[in-house]
Design a protein around this motif. Structure first.
Motif, PDB file in Angstrom:
ATOM      1  N   LEU A 177       0.825  -1.209   0.000  1.00  0.00           N
ATOM      2  CA  LEU A 177       0.000   0.000   0.000  1.00  0.00           C
ATOM      3  C   LEU A 177       0.861   1.262   0.000  1.00  0.00           C
ATOM      4  CD1 LEU A 177      -2.882  -0.990   2.447  1.00  0.00           C
ATOM      5  CD2 LEU A 177      -2.993  -0.760  -0.033  1.00  0.00           C
ATOM      6  N   GLN A 178       2.018   1.222   0.657  1.00  0.00           N
ATOM      7  CA  GLN A 178       2.903   2.385   0.619  1.00  0.00           C
ATOM      8  C   GLN A 178       3.480   2.592  -0.781  1.00  0.00           C
ATOM      9  OE1 GLN A 178       5.893   2.697   3.639  1.00  0.00           O
ATOM     10  NE2 GLN A 178       4.422   2.923   5.288  1.00  0.00           N
ATOM     11  N   ILE A 179       3.766   1.500  -1.477  1.00  0.00           N
ATOM     12  CA  ILE A 179       4.218   1.624  -2.868  1.00  0.00           C
ATOM     13  C   ILE A 179       3.112   2.232  -3.727  1.00  0.00           C
ATOM     14  CG2 ILE A 179       4.889   0.323  -4.923  1.00  0.00           C
ATOM     15  CD1 ILE A 179       6.325  -1.639  -3.083  1.00  0.00           C
ATOM     16  N   MET A 180       1.872   1.747  -3.548  1.00  0.00           N
ATOM     17  CA  MET A 180       0.742   2.285  -4.304  1.00  0.00           C
ATOM     18  C   MET A 180       0.512   3.755  -3.968  1.00  0.00           C
ATOM     19  SD  MET A 180      -0.207  -0.156  -6.238  1.00  0.00           S
ATOM     20  CE  MET A 180      -1.730   0.534  -6.851  1.00  0.00           C
ATOM     21  N   GLY A 181       0.648   4.114  -2.694  1.00  0.00           N
ATOM     22  CA  GLY A 181       0.501   5.516  -2.312  1.00  0.00           C
ATOM     23  C   GLY A 181       1.567   6.391  -2.926  1.00  0.00           C
ATOM     24  N   GLY A 182       2.815   5.878  -2.962  1.00  0.00           N
ATOM     25  CA  GLY A 182       3.880   6.623  -3.613  1.00  0.00           C
ATOM     26  C   GLY A 182       3.609   6.826  -5.087  1.00  0.00           C
ATOM     27  N   PHE A 183       3.159   5.772  -5.766  1.00  0.00           N
ATOM     28  CA  PHE A 183       2.859   5.885  -7.187  1.00  0.00           C
ATOM     29  C   PHE A 183       1.696   6.857  -7.439  1.00  0.00           C
ATOM     30  CE2 PHE A 183       4.732   1.593  -8.803  1.00  0.00           C
ATOM     31  CZ  PHE A 183       5.994   2.060  -8.447  1.00  0.00           C
ATOM     32  N   ALA A 184       0.710   6.868  -6.524  1.00  0.00           N
ATOM     33  CA  ALA A 184      -0.399   7.809  -6.669  1.00  0.00           C
ATOM     34  C   ALA A 184       0.090   9.257  -6.538  1.00  0.00           C
ATOM     35  CB  ALA A 184      -1.474   7.513  -5.622  1.00  0.00           C
ATOM     36  N   SER A 185       0.978   9.494  -5.574  1.00  0.00           N
ATOM     37  CA  SER A 185       1.510  10.861  -5.408  1.00  0.00           C
ATOM     38  C   SER A 185       2.357  11.264  -6.611  1.00  0.00           C
ATOM     39  CB  SER A 185       2.322  10.958  -4.122  1.00  0.00           C
ATOM     40  OG  SER A 185       3.487  10.163  -4.186  1.00  0.00           O
ATOM     41  N   TYR A 186       3.108  10.321  -7.180  1.00  0.00           N
ATOM     42  CA  TYR A 186       3.917  10.637  -8.353  1.00  0.00           C
ATOM     43  C   TYR A 186       3.036  10.893  -9.571  1.00  0.00           C
ATOM     44  CZ  TYR A 186       7.284   8.379  -5.241  1.00  0.00           C
ATOM     45  OH  TYR A 186       8.031   8.026  -4.152  1.00  0.00           O
ATOM     46  N   ALA A 187       1.899  10.201  -9.644  1.00  0.00           N
ATOM     47  CA  ALA A 187       0.953  10.451 -10.732  1.00  0.00           C
ATOM     48  C   ALA A 187       0.372  11.857 -10.639  1.00  0.00           C
ATOM     49  CB  ALA A 187      -0.167   9.409 -10.695  1.00  0.00           C
ATOM     50  N   VAL A 188       0.112  12.311  -9.413  1.00  0.00           N
ATOM     51  CA  VAL A 188      -0.407  13.671  -9.227  1.00  0.00           C
ATOM     52  C   VAL A 188       0.652  14.704  -9.601  1.00  0.00           C
ATOM     53  CG1 VAL A 188      -1.306  15.322  -7.544  1.00  0.00           C
ATOM     54  CG2 VAL A 188      -2.050  12.940  -7.467  1.00  0.00           C
ATOM     55  N   VAL A 189       1.910  14.446  -9.217  1.00  0.00           N
ATOM     56  CA  VAL A 189       3.003  15.374  -9.556  1.00  0.00           C
ATOM     57  C   VAL A 189       3.120  15.527 -11.070  1.00  0.00           C
ATOM     58  CG1 VAL A 189       5.497  15.725  -9.501  1.00  0.00           C
ATOM     59  CG2 VAL A 189       4.324  14.937  -7.457  1.00  0.00           C
ATOM     60  N   SER A 190       3.290  14.401 -11.766  1.00  0.00           N
ATOM     61  CA  SER A 190       3.500  14.455 -13.216  1.00  0.00           C
ATOM     62  C   SER A 190       2.243  14.905 -13.941  1.00  0.00           C
ATOM     63  CB  SER A 190       3.953  13.089 -13.724  1.00  0.00           C
ATOM     64  OG  SER A 190       3.060  12.071 -13.318  1.00  0.00           O
ATOM     65  N   GLY A 191       1.073  14.447 -13.477  1.00  0.00           N
ATOM     66  CA  GLY A 191      -0.169  14.827 -14.148  1.00  0.00           C
ATOM     67  C   GLY A 191      -0.484  16.301 -14.020  1.00  0.00           C
ATOM     68  N   SER A 192      -0.263  16.869 -12.837  1.00  0.00           N
ATOM     69  CA  SER A 192      -0.539  18.301 -12.646  1.00  0.00           C
ATOM     70  C   SER A 192       0.405  19.157 -13.479  1.00  0.00           C
ATOM     71  CB  SER A 192      -0.427  18.673 -11.168  1.00  0.00           C
ATOM     72  OG  SER A 192       0.869  18.399 -10.671  1.00  0.00           O
ATOM     73  N   CYS A 193       1.674  18.770 -13.555  1.00  0.00           N
ATOM     74  CA  CYS A 193       2.620  19.506 -14.404  1.00  0.00           C
ATOM     75  C   CYS A 193       2.240  19.385 -15.870  1.00  0.00           C
ATOM     76  CB  CYS A 193       4.041  18.985 -14.186  1.00  0.00           C
ATOM     77  SG  CYS A 193       4.815  19.557 -12.659  1.00  0.00           S
ATOM     78  N   GLY A 194       1.833  18.173 -16.275  1.00  0.00           N
ATOM     79  CA  GLY A 194       1.494  17.944 -17.673  1.00  0.00           C
ATOM     80  C   GLY A 194       0.272  18.722 -18.112  1.00  0.00           C
ATOM     81  N   ILE A 195      -0.807  18.657 -17.331  1.00  0.00           N
ATOM     82  CA  ILE A 195      -2.036  19.354 -17.727  1.00  0.00           C
ATOM     83  C   ILE A 195      -1.846  20.870 -17.662  1.00  0.00           C
ATOM     84  CG2 ILE A 195      -3.086  19.385 -15.426  1.00  0.00           C
ATOM     85  CD1 ILE A 195      -4.899  18.713 -18.752  1.00  0.00           C
ATOM     86  N   SER A 196      -1.059  21.348 -16.695  1.00  0.00           N
ATOM     87  CA  SER A 196      -0.794  22.791 -16.614  1.00  0.00           C
ATOM     88  C   SER A 196      -0.021  23.262 -17.832  1.00  0.00           C
ATOM     89  CB  SER A 196      -0.009  23.110 -15.335  1.00  0.00           C
ATOM     90  OG  SER A 196      -0.718  22.727 -14.185  1.00  0.00           O
ATOM     91  N   ALA A 197       1.018  22.515 -18.212  1.00  0.00           N
ATOM     92  CA  ALA A 197       1.813  22.889 -19.384  1.00  0.00           C
ATOM     93  C   ALA A 197       0.966  22.844 -20.648  1.00  0.00           C
ATOM     94  CB  ALA A 197       3.019  21.957 -19.512  1.00  0.00           C
ATOM     95  N   PHE A 198       0.128  21.826 -20.783  1.00  0.00           N
ATOM     96  CA  PHE A 198      -0.698  21.675 -21.980  1.00  0.00           C
ATOM     97  C   PHE A 198      -1.665  22.845 -22.143  1.00  0.00           C
ATOM     98  CE2 PHE A 198      -4.351  19.418 -24.162  1.00  0.00           C
ATOM     99  CZ  PHE A 198      -3.746  19.400 -25.406  1.00  0.00           C
ATOM    100  N   LEU A 199      -2.331  23.236 -21.061  1.00  0.00           N
ATOM    101  CA  LEU A 199      -3.311  24.318 -21.131  1.00  0.00           C
ATOM    102  C   LEU A 199      -2.643  25.677 -21.344  1.00  0.00           C
ATOM    103  CD1 LEU A 199      -5.707  23.214 -18.232  1.00  0.00           C
ATOM    104  CD2 LEU A 199      -6.134  23.027 -20.683  1.00  0.00           C
TER     105      LEU A 199
END
Length: 401
Positions: free
Chosen positions: A196-218
């Motif tokens: 679960l800690q691995i899954m939580g880490g991956f979820a936080s990394y998805a938020v990091v990369s996803g927020s940067c990606g969608i911000s840059a795209f818009l």
């Protein structure tokens, strides 16, 4: 037939531009789904939201409990504060993204409509900026997931089991936890927590990369609109003799396009302004703490941990740089439009036509800016301030702790 082929080409371009962004945000249920999607998709998305918040809670609360109740070494406490702050920061950004999903869907629909109505020349401008956003997304994703895999999986396995003087075996977790009524070392609780800690880490990394990606795209789409607006203003007087009706139509088209650009920027500002603010504040703290962890691992001569923390430093620095950089690009494009409108060969127009340029010049004199929570302007100057502050706070920690 031509319109159908254009729509097909636009969908292909959108799919190319969101190739990495869409699956990563979908993995945490943060990619907006259309209203016509089946009920099952919405149920799955809600379940994903609940699970993501659960793993965030599991990363945040037990580790914080461990720092407060069990750990007595202040240096190790500071070392554990970094993942706690990162988890809290990503949970806040995740909440903001979910709250603004409808606005995000409207922004994506606007981009699709703009690409459909664009000429071939303008379509290439849109696609060129989208490629930059795609590269940004790829760079952030590869860096954060590479460092995260090492931190969450490799480092705990390299530490191995620890035997205390009381002959008690401790199996390390990615983040130490403390439960009042649970023994985290007991099987299968340890294995479940590890997963679960691995899954939580991956979820936080998805938020990091996803927020940067969608911000840059818009934001880069807004930059493309400003580039096209500047080209429209230049073409107003570059061509030969035009009738008064054609001049009026071109001026009206420029004013309308300028208003659309301002409206689009206002809509995306609502989506990412607090993401930018949280990123600036969070990265200042995280860069400071991770740099302090590097110095601690240097003293302990732990090369593997040093490399992992250096990768995290690069990633957090790059995330802050990305948001400041796209804000700087938006400001530069806006200044170019302002300069173009003021230096246009208005004397080649009739006096009545030239007076129509006053509105365009007046609107262009107010540069478009990306702000973080209407508090700080996102620019390269802000990025240098973030680095200076993080280094200053790190020196303070060295003196105090």
């Amino acid at each position: 037939m031509e319109k159908i082929s254009r729509v097909v080409q636009v969908e292909k371009d959108i799919k190319y531009a969101t190739r990495f962004m869409r699956p990563i945000l979908t993995s945490v249920g943060a990619w907006p789904i259309p209203d016509h999607c089946p009920l099952f998709s919405r149920i799955v998305q809600k379940i994903t939201h609940a699970f993501t918040y659960f793993v965030f809670f599991l990363l945040l609360v037990p580790t914080l409990h461990y720092v407060i109740k069990k750990e007595t070494n202040n240096k190790i406490r500071l070392k554990l504060v970094a993942p706690i702050i990162n988890c809290g920061l990503q949970a806040i950004k995740y909440t903001i993204i979910l709250y603004r999903m409808k606005e995000m869907q409207k922004g994506l629909d606007t981009i699709r409509q703009d690409w459909t109505n664009a000429t071939e020349e303008n379509r290439l401008i849109f696609l060129g900026k989208a490629k930059i956003a795609r590269r940004i997304m790829l760079a952030v994703t590869s860096t954060i997931y590479g460092a995260g895999i090492c931190y969450r999986i490799v480092l705990p396995l390299l530490r191995g089991t620890i035997v205390t003087p009381d002959n008690f075996t401790i199996r390390p977790l990615p983040c130490p936890v403390y439960f009042a009524y649970l023994d985290e070392q007991q099987t299968p609780i340890y294995e479940i927590l590890f997963f679960l800690q691995i899954m939580g880490g991956f979820a936080s990394y998805a938020v990091v990369s996803g927020s940067c990606g969608i911000s840059a795209f818009l934001v880069l789409h807004a930059c493309s609109m400003l580039r096209i607006l500047g080209n429209k203003i230049k073409l107003l007087t570059d061509k030969g003799h035009m009738t008064e009706k054609e001049i009026r139509w071109k001026i009206a088209n420029i004013v309308e396009f300028q208003m659309e650009g301002k409206k689009f920027l206002k809509s995306i500002q609502e989506i990412i302004e607090f993401i930018c603010l949280s990123e600036v504040l969070g990265c200042t703290c995280l860069i400071c703490l991770v740099e302090y962890c590097i110095l601690m691992e240097w003293e302990n001569k732990n090369t593997t941990s040093m490399v992992v923390y250096m990768t995290f430093t690069i990633c957090f620095t790059f995330c802050a740089f990305v948001l400041c950089y796209i804000g700087q690009l938006l400001l530069d494009e806006s200044n170019v439009v302002s300069q173009t409108s003021r230096t246009i060969d208005w004397h080649r127009l009739q006096p009545k036509q030239a007076r129509s340029l006053i509105l365009i010049i007046a609107m262009s004199n107010y540069p478009l800016k990306l702000t973080g929570g209407k508090v700080v302007a996102m620019s390269l100057t802000t990025f240098t301030d973030v680095i200076k502050l993080s280094l200053g706070y790190m020196n303070m920690l060295r003196q105090v702790v």
